[in-house]
Write a protein that holds these residues in place. Sequence first.
Motif, PDB file in Angstrom:
ATOM      1  N   LEU A  37       0.829  -1.205   0.000  1.00 54.30           N
ATOM      2  CA  LEU A  37       0.000   0.000   0.000  1.00 54.30           C
ATOM      3  C   LEU A  37       0.862   1.254   0.000  1.00 54.30           C
ATOM      4  O   LEU A  37       0.578   2.228  -0.708  1.00 54.30           O
ATOM      5  CB  LEU A  37      -0.939  -0.006   1.210  1.00 54.30           C
ATOM      6  N   SER A  38       1.926   1.246   0.805  1.00 53.54           N
ATOM      7  CA  SER A  38       2.833   2.387   0.820  1.00 53.54           C
ATOM      8  C   SER A  38       3.528   2.543  -0.529  1.00 53.54           C
ATOM      9  O   SER A  38       3.709   3.658  -1.026  1.00 53.54           O
ATOM     10  CB  SER A  38       3.870   2.218   1.941  1.00 53.54           C
ATOM     11  N   PHE A  39       3.913   1.425  -1.122  1.00 52.24           N
ATOM     12  CA  PHE A  39       4.635   1.457  -2.393  1.00 52.24           C
ATOM     13  C   PHE A  39       3.740   1.980  -3.514  1.00 52.24           C
ATOM     14  O   PHE A  39       4.153   2.837  -4.309  1.00 52.24           O
ATOM     15  CB  PHE A  39       5.159   0.059  -2.718  1.00 52.24           C
ATOM     16  N   ALA A  53      11.743   7.075  -7.360  1.00 53.57           N
ATOM     17  CA  ALA A  53      11.702   6.079  -6.289  1.00 53.57           C
ATOM     18  C   ALA A  53      11.031   4.803  -6.776  1.00 53.57           C
ATOM     19  O   ALA A  53      11.496   3.683  -6.497  1.00 53.57           O
ATOM     20  CB  ALA A  53      10.959   6.643  -5.076  1.00 53.57           C
ATOM     21  N   ILE A  54       9.940   4.946  -7.525  1.00 51.81           N
ATOM     22  CA  ILE A  54       9.274   3.772  -8.086  1.00 51.81           C
ATOM     23  C   ILE A  54      10.153   3.120  -9.144  1.00 51.81           C
ATOM     24  O   ILE A  54      10.157   1.887  -9.299  1.00 51.81           O
ATOM     25  CB  ILE A  54       7.907   4.164  -8.671  1.00 51.81           C
ATOM     26  N   ALA A 211      19.316   8.788  -7.186  1.00 51.35           N
ATOM     27  CA  ALA A 211      17.937   8.321  -7.266  1.00 51.35           C
ATOM     28  C   ALA A 211      17.724   7.293  -6.163  1.00 51.35           C
ATOM     29  O   ALA A 211      18.427   6.283  -6.105  1.00 51.35           O
ATOM     30  CB  ALA A 211      17.665   7.711  -8.636  1.00 51.35           C
ATOM     31  N   LYS A 212      16.763   7.587  -5.280  1.00 55.68           N
ATOM     32  CA  LYS A 212      16.568   6.739  -4.105  1.00 55.68           C
ATOM     33  C   LYS A 212      15.208   6.070  -4.134  1.00 55.68           C
ATOM     34  O   LYS A 212      14.228   6.628  -4.654  1.00 55.68           O
ATOM     35  CB  LYS A 212      16.707   7.568  -2.822  1.00 55.68           C
ATOM     36  N   TRP A 215      11.542   5.563   1.265  1.00 52.48           N
ATOM     37  CA  TRP A 215      12.366   5.503   2.480  1.00 52.48           C
ATOM     38  C   TRP A 215      12.294   4.150   3.165  1.00 52.48           C
ATOM     39  O   TRP A 215      13.274   3.695   3.762  1.00 52.48           O
ATOM     40  CB  TRP A 215      11.957   6.617   3.438  1.00 52.48           C
ATOM     41  N   TYR A 216      11.139   3.468   3.120  1.00 48.84           N
ATOM     42  CA  TYR A 216      11.008   2.181   3.802  1.00 48.84           C
ATOM     43  C   TYR A 216      11.678   1.053   3.026  1.00 48.84           C
ATOM     44  O   TYR A 216      11.766  -0.071   3.523  1.00 48.84           O
ATOM     45  CB  TYR A 216       9.527   1.848   4.046  1.00 48.84           C
ATOM     46  N   PHE A 217      12.158   1.342   1.814  1.00 52.73           N
ATOM     47  CA  PHE A 217      12.942   0.376   1.054  1.00 52.73           C
ATOM     48  C   PHE A 217      14.401   0.789   0.927  1.00 52.73           C
ATOM     49  O   PHE A 217      15.181   0.121   0.229  1.00 52.73           O
ATOM     50  CB  PHE A 217      12.357   0.193  -0.356  1.00 52.73           C
ATOM     51  N   LEU A 218      14.787   1.877   1.591  1.00 47.30           N
ATOM     52  CA  LEU A 218      16.166   2.339   1.475  1.00 47.30           C
ATOM     53  C   LEU A 218      17.152   1.332   2.065  1.00 47.30           C
ATOM     54  O   LEU A 218      18.293   1.247   1.616  1.00 47.30           O
ATOM     55  CB  LEU A 218      16.323   3.700   2.157  1.00 47.30           C
TER      56      LEU A 218
END
Length: 321
Positions: A37-39, A53-54, A211-212, A215-218
């Motif tokens: 859902l966040s993604f 980010a995507i 390119a990042k 944040w929850y997948f960093l």
Amino acid sequence: MVRVFLTGAYKNGASVGSNRPLNWIIGMVLFICTLLLSFTGYLLPWDQLAFWAITVGTNIASSAPFVGEQIRTFLLGGNVIDQNALIRFYVLHVFFLPVIVLLVFSWHMWRIRKDGGLAVIDREARDQKAAETAAVKSKTYSLLGIVGGSTVHVRAKAVDEEGNSVPSAPHLARRIAIVSIATVVVVLILAILFPAPLEEAANPAVTPNPAKAPWYFLWLQEIVTDTTLHLGAFTINGALIGGVLLPGLLIGLALWWPYRDKSGLESVGVWFAPERRRQNMVFLALCLIIIIFTIIGTFLRGPYWNFYWPWESWPSTPVRF
């Protein structure tokens, strides 16, 4: 989920017919749905931060063996991030994933009631002392007449369960209402004080540096960097190792661990039970590593994903068109 693990609440207690390991797996499914859902919601602002980010996130997903490209195509609705991807993410975010979460969450809450409630109830039940119940007056019939009193058959000991419980309404309902109202108030205050961090409109021709990922997948992006190794002409694919295999291993261990944990019933519902000290320390260490990698990826990674301390300035880099 951290609380459930640290208290061993994924283990079956004294309740008959309970299956808490299954409910832990259901909770893991809810956790993954929350990340999805966040993604999917991350792309909806359609700015530069969301677009790239995507891009990073779907590229990591595409490194999965055999099905990676199919997963990326399913998420994007094609091979590039364009209007099809935006519509696909919107539909996933506002309909399909919420429906799945609603169904799985309902099953999860039903399983909690089916398993006898929270694990702390098992601990409280073990700590209760059985008290002798009052003898029931009875009559004994004999050849000599009727004798008043009681017999050994009516003397018993029982746990006063009613004295240690309260009805869910209004006690639980009041707590839920207070927490819900407080959450809405805090979110509204944050929305007033801090504007939405929107950047320029999404532009596939302009690549930010660095390119990042979201944040929850960093932490995954950091592991991908650390596991990408060049050995002469041979390159170890960090996206496969750090982005797919290691996270998959962690999820597999989390799903399997309730069946592997052989700690006794005395540790169920107990914070930091001595019997579970080692596995709790390993679990907290993994959580700490994920937090540290997230902080590094957020604040300490600059152009070309090089490491910079907070007091170091980033070099000027040309923007790639």
